[in-house]
Design an enzyme around this catalytic site. Structure first.
Site, PDB file in Angstrom:
ATOM      1  N   LYS A   9       1.303   8.813  41.965  1.00 43.75           N
ATOM      2  CA  LYS A   9       0.452   9.572  42.870  1.00 43.75           C
ATOM      3  C   LYS A   9       0.628   8.799  44.395  1.00 43.75           C
ATOM      4  CE  LYS A   9      -2.756  10.736  39.029  1.00 43.75           C
ATOM      5  NZ  LYS A   9      -3.949  10.522  38.310  1.00 43.75           N
ATOM      6  N   TYR A  63      -5.651  20.536  38.939  1.00 43.05           N
ATOM      7  CA  TYR A  63      -6.526  19.838  38.093  1.00 43.05           C
ATOM      8  C   TYR A  63      -7.798  20.649  37.913  1.00 43.05           C
ATOM      9  CZ  TYR A  63      -4.411  15.268  38.591  1.00 43.05           C
ATOM     10  OH  TYR A  63      -3.484  13.922  38.231  1.00 43.05           O
ATOM     11  N   PHE A 117     -16.079  13.709  39.340  1.00 40.35           N
ATOM     12  CA  PHE A 117     -15.008  12.747  40.123  1.00 40.35           C
ATOM     13  C   PHE A 117     -14.074  14.035  40.812  1.00 40.35           C
ATOM     14  CE2 PHE A 117     -13.758  12.961  35.571  1.00 40.35           C
ATOM     15  CZ  PHE A 117     -12.650  13.496  35.937  1.00 40.35           C
ATOM     16  N   ARG A 166       2.863   8.844  28.114  1.00 45.87           N
ATOM     17  CA  ARG A 166       1.341   8.404  28.273  1.00 45.87           C
ATOM     18  C   ARG A 166       1.162   6.874  27.772  1.00 45.87           C
ATOM     19  NH1 ARG A 166      -2.260  12.385  29.484  1.00 45.87           N
ATOM     20  NH2 ARG A 166      -3.858  11.735  28.248  1.00 45.87           N
ATOM     21  N   THR A 185      -6.597   6.140  30.946  1.00 44.00           N
ATOM     22  CA  THR A 185      -7.217   6.563  32.463  1.00 44.00           C
ATOM     23  C   THR A 185      -7.806   5.287  33.389  1.00 44.00           C
ATOM     24  OG1 THR A 185      -8.051   8.464  31.688  1.00 44.00           O
ATOM     25  CG2 THR A 185      -8.902   8.035  33.780  1.00 44.00           C
ATOM     26  N   ASN A 194      -5.544   5.954  39.986  1.00 44.15           N
ATOM     27  CA  ASN A 194      -4.962   5.314  38.853  1.00 44.15           C
ATOM     28  C   ASN A 194      -3.463   5.579  39.022  1.00 44.15           C
ATOM     29  OD1 ASN A 194      -4.968   8.005  38.134  1.00 44.15           O
ATOM     30  ND2 ASN A 194      -6.132   7.593  36.116  1.00 44.15           N
ATOM     31  N   HIS A 202       0.206  10.136  36.562  1.00 45.52           N
ATOM     32  CA  HIS A 202      -0.020  11.284  35.873  1.00 45.52           C
ATOM     33  C   HIS A 202       1.011  11.411  34.748  1.00 45.52           C
ATOM     34  CE1 HIS A 202      -1.132  15.257  34.247  1.00 45.52           C
ATOM     35  NE2 HIS A 202       0.007  15.527  34.409  1.00 45.52           N
ATOM     36  N   GLU A 230       2.545  22.541  33.733  1.00 41.05           N
ATOM     37  CA  GLU A 230       2.677  21.566  34.823  1.00 41.05           C
ATOM     38  C   GLU A 230       3.903  21.575  35.692  1.00 41.05           C
ATOM     39  OE1 GLU A 230      -0.957  18.937  33.080  1.00 41.05           O
ATOM     40  OE2 GLU A 230       1.047  17.966  33.390  1.00 41.05           O
TER      41      GLU A 230
HETATM   42  N1  LIG Z   1     -14.420   8.939  34.721  1.00 38.62           N
HETATM   43  C1  LIG Z   1     -13.687   8.938  35.830  1.00 38.62           C
HETATM   44  N2  LIG Z   1     -13.757   8.620  36.918  1.00 38.62           N
HETATM   45  C2  LIG Z   1     -12.969   8.858  38.024  1.00 38.62           C
HETATM   46  N3  LIG Z   1     -12.052   9.390  38.281  1.00 38.62           N
HETATM   47  C3  LIG Z   1     -11.576   9.994  36.857  1.00 38.62           C
HETATM   48  C4  LIG Z   1     -12.187   9.870  35.642  1.00 38.62           C
HETATM   49  N4  LIG Z   1     -11.495  10.559  34.721  1.00 38.62           N
HETATM   50  C5  LIG Z   1     -10.538  10.949  35.389  1.00 38.62           C
HETATM   51  N5  LIG Z   1     -10.383  10.856  36.570  1.00 38.62           N
HETATM   52  C6  LIG Z   1      -9.253  10.919  37.175  1.00 38.62           C
HETATM   53  O1  LIG Z   1      -8.817  12.404  37.088  1.00 38.62           O
HETATM   54  C7  LIG Z   1      -7.672  12.536  36.553  1.00 38.62           C
HETATM   55  C8  LIG Z   1      -7.493  13.597  35.267  1.00 38.62           C
HETATM   56  O2  LIG Z   1      -8.324  12.919  34.532  1.00 38.62           O
HETATM   57  P1  LIG Z   1      -7.884  13.200  32.884  1.00 38.62           P
HETATM   58  O3  LIG Z   1      -8.914  13.016  31.992  1.00 38.62           O
HETATM   59  O4  LIG Z   1      -6.695  14.250  32.657  1.00 38.62           O
HETATM   60  O5  LIG Z   1      -7.271  11.716  32.921  1.00 38.62           O
HETATM   61  P2  LIG Z   1      -5.649  11.195  32.183  1.00 38.62           P
HETATM   62  O6  LIG Z   1      -5.241  12.164  31.267  1.00 38.62           O
HETATM   63  O7  LIG Z   1      -5.860   9.838  31.967  1.00 38.62           O
HETATM   64  O8  LIG Z   1      -4.990  11.605  33.480  1.00 38.62           O
HETATM   65  P3  LIG Z   1      -3.772  12.346  34.093  1.00 38.62           P
HETATM   66  O9  LIG Z   1      -4.280  13.725  33.485  1.00 38.62           O
HETATM   67  O10 LIG Z   1      -3.828  12.319  35.516  1.00 38.62           O
HETATM   68  O11 LIG Z   1      -2.475  11.833  33.301  1.00 38.62           O
HETATM   69  C9  LIG Z   1      -7.415  10.961  36.334  1.00 38.62           C
HETATM   70  O12 LIG Z   1      -5.897  10.640  36.251  1.00 38.62           O
HETATM   71  C10 LIG Z   1      -8.162  10.218  37.148  1.00 38.62           C
HETATM   72  O13 LIG Z   1      -7.500  10.147  38.459  1.00 38.62           O
END
Ligand SMILES: Nc1ncnc2c1ncn2[C@@H]1O[C@H](COP(=O)(O)OP(=O)(O)OP(=O)(O)O)[C@@H](O)[C@H]1O
Length: 173
Positions: free
Chosen positions: A42, A83, A91, A119, A125, A149, A152, A163
């Site tokens: 990112k 997304y 968020f 992962r 996350t 974070n 992805h 994706e």
């Molecule tokens: N509780 C939260 N607060 C703030 N940002 C969040 C939160 N949960 C998710 N995000 C953001 O949204 C993205 C997508 O959320 P998702 O639940 O798919 O998380 P992930 O599976 O850990 O990450 P990714 O899909 O990016 O690999 C996260 O990577 C993070 O940047």
């Protein structure tokens, strides 16, 4: 060299032949076929080329192949589409602001069980929780906040296929 005459086999040539043999340490004991996943580095990571190089080295050290890579600066609409499942989450706007704040580096990774393995390598996350529970994972090392974070990883083979097509299709990005 005279036509029809075989060259002498030198030490250097023997060495070159040997170098085609994959060392045992690089071979995987997992006989399952390769699968593909989408990894994204990112925008905060892209600000520092040395950080990116060190992460790519770490990926290679796990015998994961980077089969395609693409650096792209998403528009708001592109990040929103990628997304879209989070459209109703609190968020969402913050996430889109982050993902459009600079270029990202998308990687297609290939290896047996790479969806789960990637992962696992990035951790879950929340970076602050990871620094306590899983300090060697990538988000513990590089992640800034729950939104910022840094990484992805696709969460299933269906998501990975969708994706990868989204990122590497020239029509979308
Ligand atoms: N509780 C939260 N607060 C703030 N940002 C969040 C939160 N949960 C998710 N995000 C953001 O949204 C993205 C997508 O959320 P998702 O639940 O798919 O998380 P992930 O599976 O850990 O990450 P990714 O899909 O990016 O690999 C996260 O990577 C993070 O940047």
């Amino acid at each position: 060299m005279v036509l029809g005459q075989r060259p002498a086999v030198t030490t250097a040539m023997r060495h070159a032949r040997r170098s085609y043999v994959i060392p045992a340490s690089a071979q995987t004991s997992d006989d399952s076929p390769d699968e593909a996943t989408l990894a994204i580095l990112k925008p905060d990571l892209l600000a520092n080329p040395f950080t990116v190089a060190s992460i790519l080295d770490e990926i290679h050290s796990h015998n994961i192949t980077i089969s395609r890579r693409k650096q792209v600066h998403w528009t708001w609409a592109q990040a929103g589409e990628f997304y879209s499942e989070h459209r109703e989450r609190f968020f969402y706007q913050r996430l889109l602001g982050y993902m459009t704040s600079g270029p990202i580096l998308a990687l297609e990774l290939r290896a047996p069980q790479v969806i789960a393995r990637w992962r696992q390598l990035i951790g879950s996350t929340h970076p602050a929780r990871m620094r306590i529970n899983n300090p060697t994972c990538l988000r513990a090392k590089w992640g800034l906040t729950d939104t910022r974070n840094s990484f992805h990883g696709s969460d299933s083979s269906e998501s990975a296929a969708r994706e990868i097509a989204f990122v590497f299709s020239s029509l979308k990005t």
